[in-house]
Design an enzyme around this catalytic site. Structure first.
Site, PDB file in Angstrom:
ATOM      1  N   HIS A 201      29.277  19.092   7.787  1.00 29.76           N
ATOM      2  CA  HIS A 201      28.832  18.525   9.064  1.00 29.76           C
ATOM      3  C   HIS A 201      27.564  17.681   8.960  1.00 29.76           C
ATOM      4  O   HIS A 201      27.170  17.058   9.915  1.00 29.76           O
ATOM      5  CB  HIS A 201      28.594  19.639  10.091  1.00 29.76           C
ATOM      6  CG  HIS A 201      27.338  20.415   9.846  1.00 29.76           C
ATOM      7  ND1 HIS A 201      27.239  21.395   8.885  1.00 29.76           N
ATOM      8  CD2 HIS A 201      26.106  20.328  10.401  1.00 29.76           C
ATOM      9  CE1 HIS A 201      26.022  21.893   8.880  1.00 29.76           C
ATOM     10  NE2 HIS A 201      25.304  21.264   9.785  1.00 29.76           N
TER      11      HIS A 201
HETATM   12  C1  UD1 Z   1      22.779  20.972  14.251  1.00 25.99           C
HETATM   13  C2  UD1 Z   1      21.504  21.106  13.425  1.00 25.99           C
HETATM   14  C3  UD1 Z   1      21.866  21.460  11.987  1.00 25.99           C
HETATM   15  C4  UD1 Z   1      22.759  22.692  11.937  1.00 25.99           C
HETATM   16  C5  UD1 Z   1      23.989  22.431  12.814  1.00 25.99           C
HETATM   17  C6  UD1 Z   1      24.946  23.587  12.842  1.00 25.99           C
HETATM   18  C7  UD1 Z   1      19.654  19.651  14.144  1.00 25.99           C
HETATM   19  C8  UD1 Z   1      18.857  18.466  13.774  1.00 25.99           C
HETATM   20  N1  UD1 Z   1      20.758  19.861  13.389  1.00 25.99           N
HETATM   21  O1  UD1 Z   1      23.490  19.853  13.740  1.00 25.99           O
HETATM   22  O2  UD1 Z   1      20.663  21.735  11.272  1.00 25.99           O
HETATM   23  O3  UD1 Z   1      23.163  22.914  10.611  1.00 25.99           O
HETATM   24  O4  UD1 Z   1      23.538  22.156  14.148  1.00 25.99           O
HETATM   25  O5  UD1 Z   1      26.083  23.271  13.587  1.00 25.99           O
HETATM   26  O6  UD1 Z   1      19.298  20.356  15.049  1.00 25.99           O
HETATM   27  N2  UD1 Z   1      28.770  18.921  19.464  1.00 25.99           N
HETATM   28  C9  UD1 Z   1      29.797  19.346  20.250  1.00 25.99           C
HETATM   29  N3  UD1 Z   1      29.751  20.619  20.736  1.00 25.99           N
HETATM   30  C10 UD1 Z   1      28.719  21.443  20.474  1.00 25.99           C
HETATM   31  C11 UD1 Z   1      27.665  20.986  19.677  1.00 25.99           C
HETATM   32  C12 UD1 Z   1      27.701  19.718  19.161  1.00 25.99           C
HETATM   33  O7  UD1 Z   1      30.752  18.634  20.517  1.00 25.99           O
HETATM   34  O8  UD1 Z   1      28.742  22.593  20.955  1.00 25.99           O
HETATM   35  C13 UD1 Z   1      28.831  17.558  18.924  1.00 25.99           C
HETATM   36  C14 UD1 Z   1      28.102  16.616  19.816  1.00 25.99           C
HETATM   37  O9  UD1 Z   1      28.890  15.511  19.987  1.00 25.99           O
HETATM   38  C15 UD1 Z   1      26.850  16.261  19.070  1.00 25.99           C
HETATM   39  C16 UD1 Z   1      27.242  16.491  17.631  1.00 25.99           C
HETATM   40  O10 UD1 Z   1      28.241  17.506  17.648  1.00 25.99           O
HETATM   41  O11 UD1 Z   1      26.426  14.968  19.319  1.00 25.99           O
HETATM   42  C17 UD1 Z   1      26.088  16.935  16.805  1.00 25.99           C
HETATM   43  O12 UD1 Z   1      25.442  18.085  17.408  1.00 25.99           O
HETATM   44  P1  UD1 Z   1      23.874  18.330  17.205  1.00 25.99           P
HETATM   45  O13 UD1 Z   1      23.484  19.611  17.783  1.00 25.99           O
HETATM   46  O14 UD1 Z   1      23.130  17.121  17.599  1.00 25.99           O
HETATM   47  O15 UD1 Z   1      23.738  18.419  15.649  1.00 25.99           O
HETATM   48  P2  UD1 Z   1      24.626  19.172  14.584  1.00 25.99           P
HETATM   49  O16 UD1 Z   1      25.260  18.128  13.740  1.00 25.99           O
HETATM   50  O17 UD1 Z   1      25.508  20.226  15.194  1.00 25.99           O
END
Ligand code: UD1
Length: 365
Positions: A201
């Site tokens: 991811h």
């Molecule tokens: C975040 C953390 C990362 C951790 C990961 C675990 C930061 C900088 N990164 O990354 O360290 O390893 O979580 O998962 O905080 N999304 C969904 N549903 C959700 C959550 C996210 O659809 O419940 C999608 C959204 O479109 C979002 C993307 O995933 O834009 C990324 O989510 P985000 O929380 O920004 O970062 P992660 O890549 O999950």
């Protein structure tokens, strides 16, 4: 004494759960849980609360997705009134996600004591958003709880006063130790006899579509000789859909709940991942892990554990996979203090603190 715990993203939940449980044994301590809403899907958040027996959040800031600046800014502006209203004696933040640094910054400006659980880890790679979050959070924190000695060394090098730093061990392993008997009983349906378990991811892996295409093609090849099970993170799923990427032979499934994922790790022939926590969990379990990254903030898992660090090179990855599936195995050991009792050590330290009566003021700071 009132403690606020701040969680936001999937890897926070299994770290906060054991700390909350151990602090509950102290009658003088009241606790409230704040969920920033960084992760909001049922299978990225709610299911973890259920499985880990965590209380429902007292407050949900519902920030959702956004750019880093947007997400961090939203957490800051929504968390500040909570701190002003609740006047906690201590705020505990976990790991290295955007919610961690945002909450720490709010507290530092309001002169509210912050404790950072999982302090001191460093990849020395500032292109990783998590490294920025770790560096800043550790500069702001008043209490720093480290999982291993390298954390203490990193903090000493950065000038953090040693009296603020406590080597307590790994809270994520506390949860693993507690849940392992359940996970051994609950094998996810349709799990093949022998398989490679994959999670990817990180932006460095999934936002570079050419590299993602190469990796998926390689996994597709591997899956012709051994099943490849790939619970896909929402970010990765979106990138694959945008670029029309497929890996037809790979078993692509939804993100798994905690227990099912732990069960899947214990039985895997090999785990291939870019996660932080999975490097630690596989080391504890003695399961071989290939970390698809150029560096790691958890070097102890390579030095003492079963983790292999292999960067962006398909041939090297393929070669490492073949060797491990062919029987090569690191004889790993479990690092010191990864014993299921780290949270107890944290709770003991916190219970000795004096309540401070907060000087929280929004103006003039
Ligand atoms: C975040 C953390 C990362 C951790 C990961 C675990 C930061 C900088 N990164 O990354 O360290 O390893 O979580 O998962 O905080 N999304 C969904 N549903 C959700 C959550 C996210 O659809 O419940 C999608 C959204 O479109 C979002 C993307 O995933 O834009 C990324 O989510 P985000 O929380 O920004 O970062 P992660 O890549 O999950």
């Amino acid at each position: 004494m009132l403690i606020l715990h701040v969680v936001g993203a999937r890897p926070n939940f299994m770290k906060a759960a054991p700390v909350m449980r151990c602090l509950a044994a102290y009658p003088a301590i009241r606790q409230e849980l704040v969920h920033t809403g960084q992760h909001y899907d049922v299978n990225m958040s709610d299911i973890f609360f259920q499985q880990l027996d965590m209380p429902a959040p007292d407050i949900n800031l519902q920030v959702g997705s956004g750019s880093h600046a947007q997400q961090t800014a939203d957490i800051i502006s929504r968390f500040e009134p909570v701190v002003l209203e609740r006047k906690p004696d201590l705020v505990l933040v976990y790991g290295d996600v955007n919610s961690t640094v945002a909450a720490a910054l709010v507290c530092a400006k309001l002169l509210v004591r912050v404790g950072h659980v999982e302090a001191g880890l460093r990849s020395f790679d500032r292109t990783m958003p998590e490294e920025i979050n770790r560096l800043l959070t550790d500069q702001l924190a008043d209490l720093l709880f480290t999982p291993s000695k390298d954390g203490n060394q990193n903090l000493a090098r950065e000038g953090v006063a040693p009296e603020k730093v406590f080597l307590v061990g790994n809270v994520m392993i506390d949860t693993l130790v507690r849940m392992l008997p359940v996970a051994r009983e609950r094998v996810p349906k349709h799990l093949p006899e022998r398989y490679v378990l994959v999670t990817l991811h990180r932006p460095a892996n999934v936002d570079d579509l050419e590299w993602l295409r190469d990796m998926l093609a390689m996994l597709n090849d591997i899956s012709k000789r051994i099943a490849v099970v790939f619970p896909v993170h929402p970010r990765t799923r979106r990138r694959m859909a945008e670029a029309g990427l497929q890996a037809n032979c790979v078993r692509i499934i939804e993100p798994l709940p905690y227990i099912e994922f732990l069960a899947s790790q214990t039985r895997a022939a090999l785990v291939l991942s870019d996660s932080g926590g999975i490097q630690e969990e596989t080391t504890y379990l003695g399961v071989p892990c290939i970390t698809v990254r150029e560096n790691t903030e958890r070097p102890i898992t390579v030095e003492q554990g079963t983790n292999y660090l292999i960067g962006r090179n398909v041939e090297k990855l393929r070669d490492a996979i073949e060797r491990i599936l062919g029987g090569e195995k690191k004889q790993g050991t479990v690092p010191e203090l990864w014993d299921g009792h780290a949270s107890e050590r944290i709770a003991k330290i916190i219970a000795r603190l004096q309540p401070v009566g907060v000087a929280a003021k929004a103006d003039g700071l």
